[in-house]
Design a protein around this motif. Structure first.
Motif, PDB file in Angstrom:
ATOM      1  N   ARG A  46      -4.218  -4.125   3.470  1.00 54.36           N
ATOM      2  CA  ARG A  46      -4.190  -5.454   4.073  1.00 54.36           C
ATOM      3  C   ARG A  46      -3.515  -5.448   5.454  1.00 54.36           C
ATOM      4  NH1 ARG A  46      -2.650  -9.364  -1.123  1.00 54.36           N
ATOM      5  NH2 ARG A  46      -4.102  -8.381  -2.610  1.00 54.36           N
ATOM      6  N   TYR A  47      -2.285  -4.935   5.503  1.00 58.11           N
ATOM      7  CA  TYR A  47      -1.572  -4.930   6.788  1.00 58.11           C
ATOM      8  C   TYR A  47      -0.708  -3.674   6.865  1.00 58.11           C
ATOM      9  CZ  TYR A  47       0.853  -6.593  10.906  1.00 58.11           C
ATOM     10  OH  TYR A  47       1.360  -6.708  12.183  1.00 58.11           O
ATOM     11  N   PRO A  48      -1.257  -2.582   7.383  1.00 58.26           N
ATOM     12  CA  PRO A  48      -0.502  -1.323   7.435  1.00 58.26           C
ATOM     13  C   PRO A  48       0.588  -1.355   8.503  1.00 58.26           C
ATOM     14  CG  PRO A  48      -2.584  -1.069   8.592  1.00 58.26           C
ATOM     15  CD  PRO A  48      -2.596  -2.456   7.989  1.00 58.26           C
ATOM     16  N   LEU A  49       1.747  -0.805   8.170  1.00 61.51           N
ATOM     17  CA  LEU A  49       2.848  -0.735   9.126  1.00 61.51           C
ATOM     18  C   LEU A  49       3.133   0.695   9.580  1.00 61.51           C
ATOM     19  CD1 LEU A  49       5.429  -3.295   7.658  1.00 61.51           C
ATOM     20  CD2 LEU A  49       3.960  -3.569   9.660  1.00 61.51           C
ATOM     21  N   ASP A  50       3.060   1.640   8.640  1.00 63.60           N
ATOM     22  CA  ASP A  50       3.405   3.018   9.005  1.00 63.60           C
ATOM     23  C   ASP A  50       2.604   3.980   8.133  1.00 63.60           C
ATOM     24  OD1 ASP A  50       4.643   5.017  10.414  1.00 63.60           O
ATOM     25  OD2 ASP A  50       6.571   4.874   9.379  1.00 63.60           O
ATOM     26  N   VAL A  51       2.619   5.246   8.527  1.00 68.91           N
ATOM     27  CA  VAL A  51       1.856   6.269   7.806  1.00 68.91           C
ATOM     28  C   VAL A  51       2.588   7.605   7.909  1.00 68.91           C
ATOM     29  CG1 VAL A  51       0.451   6.836   9.845  1.00 68.91           C
ATOM     30  CG2 VAL A  51      -0.432   7.331   7.550  1.00 68.91           C
ATOM     31  N   THR A  52       2.471   8.404   6.876  1.00 74.77           N
ATOM     32  CA  THR A  52       2.934   9.788   6.921  1.00 74.77           C
ATOM     33  C   THR A  52       1.909  10.646   6.183  1.00 74.77           C
ATOM     34  OG1 THR A  52       4.807  11.277   6.494  1.00 74.77           O
ATOM     35  CG2 THR A  52       4.314   9.654   4.790  1.00 74.77           C
ATOM     36  N   VAL A  53       1.897  11.941   6.499  1.00 72.75           N
ATOM     37  CA  VAL A  53       1.009  12.883   5.827  1.00 72.75           C
ATOM     38  C   VAL A  53       1.880  13.925   5.135  1.00 72.75           C
ATOM     39  CG1 VAL A  53      -0.910  14.488   6.052  1.00 72.75           C
ATOM     40  CG2 VAL A  53      -0.775  12.512   7.568  1.00 72.75           C
ATOM     41  N   THR A  54       1.665  14.134   3.851  1.00 77.19           N
ATOM     42  CA  THR A  54       2.492  15.056   3.083  1.00 77.19           C
ATOM     43  C   THR A  54       2.136  16.499   3.381  1.00 77.19           C
ATOM     44  OG1 THR A  54       0.979  15.102   1.197  1.00 77.19           O
ATOM     45  CG2 THR A  54       2.613  13.331   1.247  1.00 77.19           C
ATOM     46  N   ASN A  55       2.935  17.410   2.827  1.00 77.00           N
ATOM     47  CA  ASN A  55       2.715  18.832   3.066  1.00 77.00           C
ATOM     48  C   ASN A  55       1.386  19.315   2.493  1.00 77.00           C
ATOM     49  OD1 ASN A  55       5.315  18.567   4.009  1.00 77.00           O
ATOM     50  ND2 ASN A  55       6.264  19.572   2.259  1.00 77.00           N
ATOM     51  N   ASP A  56       0.895  18.606   1.451  1.00 77.50           N
ATOM     52  CA  ASP A  56      -0.401  18.982   0.864  1.00 77.50           C
ATOM     53  C   ASP A  56      -1.515  18.028   1.301  1.00 77.50           C
ATOM     54  OD1 ASP A  56       0.609  16.849  -0.502  1.00 77.50           O
ATOM     55  OD2 ASP A  56       0.496  17.741  -2.495  1.00 77.50           O
ATOM     56  N   CYS A  57      -1.326  17.422   2.466  1.00 74.14           N
ATOM     57  CA  CYS A  57      -2.375  16.652   3.154  1.00 74.14           C
ATOM     58  C   CYS A  57      -2.768  15.350   2.447  1.00 74.14           C
ATOM     59  CB  CYS A  57      -3.619  17.512   3.381  1.00 74.14           C
ATOM     60  SG  CYS A  57      -3.323  18.966   4.399  1.00 74.14           S
ATOM     61  N   HIS A  58      -1.833  14.675   1.806  1.00 75.36           N
ATOM     62  CA  HIS A  58      -2.091  13.340   1.301  1.00 75.36           C
ATOM     63  C   HIS A  58      -1.553  12.323   2.307  1.00 75.36           C
ATOM     64  CE1 HIS A  58      -2.759  15.543  -2.454  1.00 75.36           C
ATOM     65  NE2 HIS A  58      -3.466  14.486  -2.835  1.00 75.36           N
ATOM     66  N   VAL A  59      -2.273  11.230   2.457  1.00 74.15           N
ATOM     67  CA  VAL A  59      -1.932  10.199   3.438  1.00 74.15           C
ATOM     68  C   VAL A  59      -1.231   9.052   2.712  1.00 74.15           C
ATOM     69  CG1 VAL A  59      -2.834   8.582   5.155  1.00 74.15           C
ATOM     70  CG2 VAL A  59      -3.891  10.849   4.875  1.00 74.15           C
ATOM     71  N   VAL A  60      -0.010   8.728   3.170  1.00 71.92           N
ATOM     72  CA  VAL A  60       0.805   7.687   2.540  1.00 71.92           C
ATOM     73  C   VAL A  60       0.967   6.544   3.539  1.00 71.92           C
ATOM     74  CG1 VAL A  60       2.992   7.136   1.421  1.00 71.92           C
ATOM     75  CG2 VAL A  60       2.019   9.435   1.206  1.00 71.92           C
ATOM     76  N   VAL A  61       0.570   5.330   3.121  1.00 76.39           N
ATOM     77  CA  VAL A  61       0.570   4.155   4.011  1.00 76.39           C
ATOM     78  C   VAL A  61       1.474   3.071   3.424  1.00 76.39           C
ATOM     79  CG1 VAL A  61      -0.857   2.359   5.078  1.00 76.39           C
ATOM     80  CG2 VAL A  61      -1.783   4.675   4.758  1.00 76.39           C
ATOM     81  N   SER A  62       2.302   2.463   4.258  1.00 78.34           N
ATOM     82  CA  SER A  62       3.063   1.278   3.834  1.00 78.34           C
ATOM     83  C   SER A  62       2.230   0.048   4.169  1.00 78.34           C
ATOM     84  CB  SER A  62       4.420   1.226   4.535  1.00 78.34           C
ATOM     85  OG  SER A  62       4.270   1.220   5.945  1.00 78.34           O
ATOM     86  N   ASP A  63       1.990  -0.790   3.149  1.00 70.59           N
ATOM     87  CA  ASP A  63       1.136  -1.970   3.293  1.00 70.59           C
ATOM     88  C   ASP A  63       1.987  -3.217   3.112  1.00 70.59           C
ATOM     89  OD1 ASP A  63      -0.785  -3.939   3.273  1.00 70.59           O
ATOM     90  OD2 ASP A  63      -2.158  -2.873   1.932  1.00 70.59           O
ATOM     91  N   ALA A  64       2.261  -3.920   4.228  1.00 69.85           N
ATOM     92  CA  ALA A  64       3.062  -5.135   4.155  1.00 69.85           C
ATOM     93  C   ALA A  64       2.291  -6.285   3.526  1.00 69.85           C
ATOM     94  CB  ALA A  64       3.533  -5.532   5.556  1.00 69.85           C
ATOM     95  N   GLY A  65       0.955  -6.169   3.510  1.00 66.30           N
ATOM     96  CA  GLY A  65       0.137  -7.257   2.986  1.00 66.30           C
ATOM     97  C   GLY A  65       0.374  -7.532   1.518  1.00 66.30           C
ATOM     98  N   ASP A  66       0.485  -6.481   0.709  1.00 65.12           N
ATOM     99  CA  ASP A  66       0.793  -6.665  -0.719  1.00 65.12           C
ATOM    100  C   ASP A  66       2.079  -5.940  -1.108  1.00 65.12           C
ATOM    101  OD1 ASP A  66      -0.023  -4.063  -0.638  1.00 65.12           O
ATOM    102  OD2 ASP A  66      -1.670  -4.277  -2.057  1.00 65.12           O
ATOM    103  N   ARG A  67       2.893  -5.565  -0.106  1.00 60.69           N
ATOM    104  CA  ARG A  67       4.226  -4.985  -0.306  1.00 60.69           C
ATOM    105  C   ARG A  67       4.165  -3.743  -1.196  1.00 60.69           C
ATOM    106  NH1 ARG A  67       8.068  -9.231   1.169  1.00 60.69           N
ATOM    107  NH2 ARG A  67       6.853 -11.059   1.773  1.00 60.69           N
ATOM    108  N   SER A  68       3.290  -2.827  -0.821  1.00 62.36           N
ATOM    109  CA  SER A  68       3.094  -1.629  -1.636  1.00 62.36           C
ATOM    110  C   SER A  68       3.047  -0.383  -0.761  1.00 62.36           C
ATOM    111  CB  SER A  68       1.789  -1.741  -2.436  1.00 62.36           C
ATOM    112  OG  SER A  68       0.669  -1.636  -1.564  1.00 62.36           O
ATOM    113  N   ILE A  69       3.127   0.760  -1.435  1.00 62.29           N
ATOM    114  CA  ILE A  69       2.890   2.068  -0.820  1.00 62.29           C
ATOM    115  C   ILE A  69       1.598   2.609  -1.408  1.00 62.29           C
ATOM    116  CG2 ILE A  69       3.729   4.426  -0.571  1.00 62.29           C
ATOM    117  CD1 ILE A  69       5.347   2.428   1.027  1.00 62.29           C
ATOM    118  N   LYS A  70       0.665   3.019  -0.556  1.00 64.18           N
ATOM    119  CA  LYS A  70      -0.638   3.493  -1.027  1.00 64.18           C
ATOM    120  C   LYS A  70      -0.850   4.942  -0.605  1.00 64.18           C
ATOM    121  CE  LYS A  70      -2.419  -1.131  -1.271  1.00 64.18           C
ATOM    122  NZ  LYS A  70      -3.178  -2.237  -0.684  1.00 64.18           N
TER     123      LYS A  70
END
Length: 396
Positions: free
Chosen positions: A175-199
């Motif tokens: 819904r509303y992404p604020l930040d992103v990181t990529v893990t050591n095994d290439c997974h993409v982690v997004v903070s979503d302020a729209g529903d207050r979750s980590i995806k």
């Protein structure tokens, strides 16, 4: 007449030498005052004048309290001001003075001033981007933005490799992404302020895990060397550590590792030491529109190391600094973007705060995120022009 004129040269030189010794020299370090940041003459409230580098050295790193070295009157570093008469005298004497020596407090381990070598993205490709990350294995650049597909992946040449993360209301949508990181095994982690979750997505965009119900406002995300994810909660004022089985998409542990932060947003982890830097916005939590920021650094075991705020940094920089993002370079220095001066600044190693060296002073409009590549290039996300800019050192 000629004899009188011929004698004026030595007399002037003697006058200049006398002025330089008595008026234009800091009586603490005995270095000549100058217009550079470290050598600027500063008035203490008691009337004595010392250089900016000595003010910083005398001031307590957190409270900024100091005593005048001559009369012992107490004050704070932020109570000092430029000594205009000395600065004007420097201008008047101009070329009669010898060149200023190099500042002794420069950061020898920091890279030199960087210049922009490449830019990619642009309006349409990126729309109001907010977060930037680098895939440690592939070197691809991941950006979250406000487009129809929220996650954009760029190859090493700046071309769009693929995109995912549909804009929508479904659980797997963003819904509303604020930040992103990529893990050591290439997974993409997004903070979503729209529903207050980590995806969590795999690198091809398939949803692996949604972590909801644990955050008030998840903001910054970063990956640790142990492949865990740290998350700032801007509304709750806390820092969280997530241990995830990324391949199976299972949350194994979620722990609040620090509380009592003031509106924490950006976060970064040093791959050299494991130290964690958190970017706070103290005044934002009090409902004021004033801009003030603070960088707080912890060890890998969450022991407090040091902090520096906008007031402390004003001792080293002529304008107010508003940090918008934070990262570490390969030597363990803390690097921030500054939206007030459209710059990137090196704050030095956390144990040596406060310190400051400008790395990028031109070519940016509104920097909001940054990271380093393995080749030591600096990637900066410029939200004003919806682009990623690549800065490198020119070793001419």
């Amino acid at each position: 007449m000629g004899a009188e004129a011929s004698g004026s040269g030595p007399a002037l030189r003697e006058l200049v030498r006398e002025a330089e010794t008595s008026l234009l020299e800091c009586k603490v370090c005995f270095e000549r005052f100058g217009h550079s940041q470290q050598r600027r003459p500063r008035n203490l409230p008691c009337g004595h004048v010392v250089c900016l580098a000595c003010v910083a050295a005398l001031a307590h790193p957190r409270t900024l309290a100091l005593e005048c070295p001559f009369c012992r009157r107490a004050c704070r570093g932020c109570d000092t001001s430029d000594c205009l008469p000395v600065l004007h005298l420097l201008e008047l004497l101009g070329h009669a003075l010898r060149p200023a020596p190099a500042a002794p407090h420069a950061l020898p381990c920091a890279p030199g001033v960087l210049t922009c070598h490449q830019a990619f993205g642009g309006w349409g490709t990126l729309v109001n981007p907010t977060g930037l990350a680098l895939c440690p294995k592939t070197g691809r650049v991941v950006v979250v933005h406000d487009g129809k597909r929220r996650v954009k992946v760029f190859d090493s040449q700046g071309g769009c490799a693929h995109q995912f993360g549909e804009k929508g209301e479904a659980v797997q949508d963003i819904r509303y992404p604020l930040d992103v990181t990529v893990t050591n095994d290439c997974h993409v982690v997004v903070s979503d302020a729209g529903d207050r979750s980590i995806k969590v997505f795999d690198f091809f965009g398939h949803i692996k895990l949604v972590i909801g119900g644990q955050f008030s406002l998840p903001w910054g995300v970063a990956t640790t060397p142990e492949n865990e994810v740290v998350v700032t909660d801007a509304e709750a004022g806390s820092l969280h550590l997530l241990e995830v089985d990324f391949l199976q998409g299972i949350l194994q542990r979620a722990e609040r590792i620090y509380a009592h932060l003031c509106s924490p947003r950006g976060v970064a982890v040093s791959w050299l030491t494991g130290a964690i830097a958190v970017l706070e916005h103290p005044l934002a939590s009090r409902g004021t529109r004033a801009c003030s920021t603070r960088v707080k650094v912890f060890s890998a075991s969450m022991q407090f190391i040091n902090q520096v705020d906008s007031f402390g940094l004003s001792l080293f920089f002529p304008s107010k600094i508003t940090a918008s993002a934070v990262t570490f370079d390969h030597q363990g220095n803390v690097i921030v973007t500054d939206t007030s001066s459209q710059a990137v600044l090196c704050l030095g190693k956390p144990e040596e705060f406060p310190g400051l060296m400008p790395l990028v002073t031109q070519g940016l409009s509104h920097p909001v995120a940054l990271t380093y590549t393995k080749e030591n290039s600096l990637l900066v996300l410029d939200a004003a022009v919806h682009s990623v800019k690549v800065f490198k050192a020119d070793w001419g």
